[in-house]
Scaffold this motif. Structure first.
Motif, short mmCIF file in Angstrom:
data_model
loop_
_atom_site.label_atom_id
_atom_site.label_comp_id
_atom_site.label_asym_id
_atom_site.label_seq_id
_atom_site.Cartn_x
_atom_site.Cartn_y
_atom_site.Cartn_z
N VAL A 172 0.84 -1.19 0.00
CA VAL A 172 0.00 0.00 0.00
C VAL A 172 0.88 1.25 0.00
N PRO A 173 0.32 2.42 -0.32
CA PRO A 173 1.13 3.65 -0.31
C PRO A 173 1.82 3.88 1.03
N HIS A 174 3.06 4.35 0.94
CA HIS A 174 3.90 4.52 2.13
C HIS A 174 4.04 6.01 2.45
N PRO A 175 3.87 6.40 3.73
CA PRO A 175 3.96 7.83 4.10
C PRO A 175 5.31 8.44 3.74
N LEU A 176 5.28 9.51 2.98
CA LEU A 176 6.50 10.14 2.47
C LEU A 176 7.43 10.62 3.58
N LYS A 177 6.89 11.21 4.64
CA LYS A 177 7.73 11.82 5.67
C LYS A 177 8.62 10.80 6.37
#
Length: 251
Positions: A172-177
């Protein structure tokens, strides 16, 4: 068959010694998955280790895996470090073998900095090995190439290998920060923990060409135990037996 008192005592003593021996050989593993993933990626690994009598914990990092419903652009690198720190504290785990795969290397490094007294050994599985104030992107983006950032969308790094978004489990999409944050390492006790680095590289290709080779080389410089495993970046899928055998040796 009849037993006299001496026979019963000998039998009881043997059972007690056997149980103590089995308990003494039990190892507690905490396995931290990589970017876009979840604990589901290491489910079979955990099952095989537990068949050998070990105990395995596999925390899923906030916003990923079955915790995808918590996905938010405010999730930081420290959030994921805290996920594992709190698993260790609330489960009251000690003398653990802490394993980090890929991005998970950032996390186990931060956990070791926070809880060095709880960790018996660190295992970097084809993982990032950071120094203080380094980030995923500073380590993984090559000069002249925006690397992972080309997959950025609305504060997340999109899992570019996923073709079918209706399938579960899946990346799933991974948090950029979590990838732009610099890790903060302050505790020198972390450096006293025995560590192993397992490098995977494709058959027929020079290991020096592998994306994670620089971390393997750094591990050698730090006098880690180093192991090479022919296979792709996810040995928990195609090299399960070999991976379990290697982890079983890390006691």
């Amino acid at each position: 068959m009849k037993f006299n008192k001496l026979g019963c005592f000998i039998l009881f003593f043997s059972l007690v010694v056997g149980l103590k021996s089995a308990y003494a050989q039990q190892t507690t593993y905490v396995i931290v998955h990589g970017a876009w993933g979840g604990a589901w990626q290491f489910k079979k690994t955990a099952n095989e280790l537990e068949k050998e009598g070990h105990k395995v914990y596999g925390p899923t990092l906030t916003g990923l895996g079955e915790r995808y419903h918590l996905a938010d652009t405010s999730i930081r690198l420290q959030t994921h470090i805290n996920d594992v720190v709190n698993t260790i504290l609330f489960e009251d785990l000690r003398d653990i073998v802490l394993v980090g795969h890929s991005y998970g290397g950032m996390i186990i490094t931060g956990v070791a900095d926070s809880l060095p007294d709880r960790i018996k050994k660190l295992v970097y599985l084809d993982a990032i090995l950071p120094d203080n104030q380094e980030s995923v992107l500073s380590l993984m983006v090559k000069p002249g190439d925006n690397g992972l950032l080309k997959f950025e969308k609305e504060g997340f790094i999109i899992p570019f290998l996923v073709k079918d978004e209706s399938k579960f489990p899946r990346d799933v999409p991974h948090p950029l920060k979590t990838m732009t944050d610099k890790i903060s390492l302050r505790n020198p006790e972390r450096e006293r923990i025995p560590a192993t680095y397992i490098l995977t590289y494709e058959e027929g290709k020079a290991m020096e060409k592998d994306d994670f080779y620089p971390f393997y080389a750094k591990a050698k410089q730090r006098h880690f135990k180093t192991v090479e495993l022919i296979g792709d970046h996810n040995p928990q899928i195609k090299k399960l037996k070999e991976l379990v055998d290697l982890l079983s040796q890390e006691k």
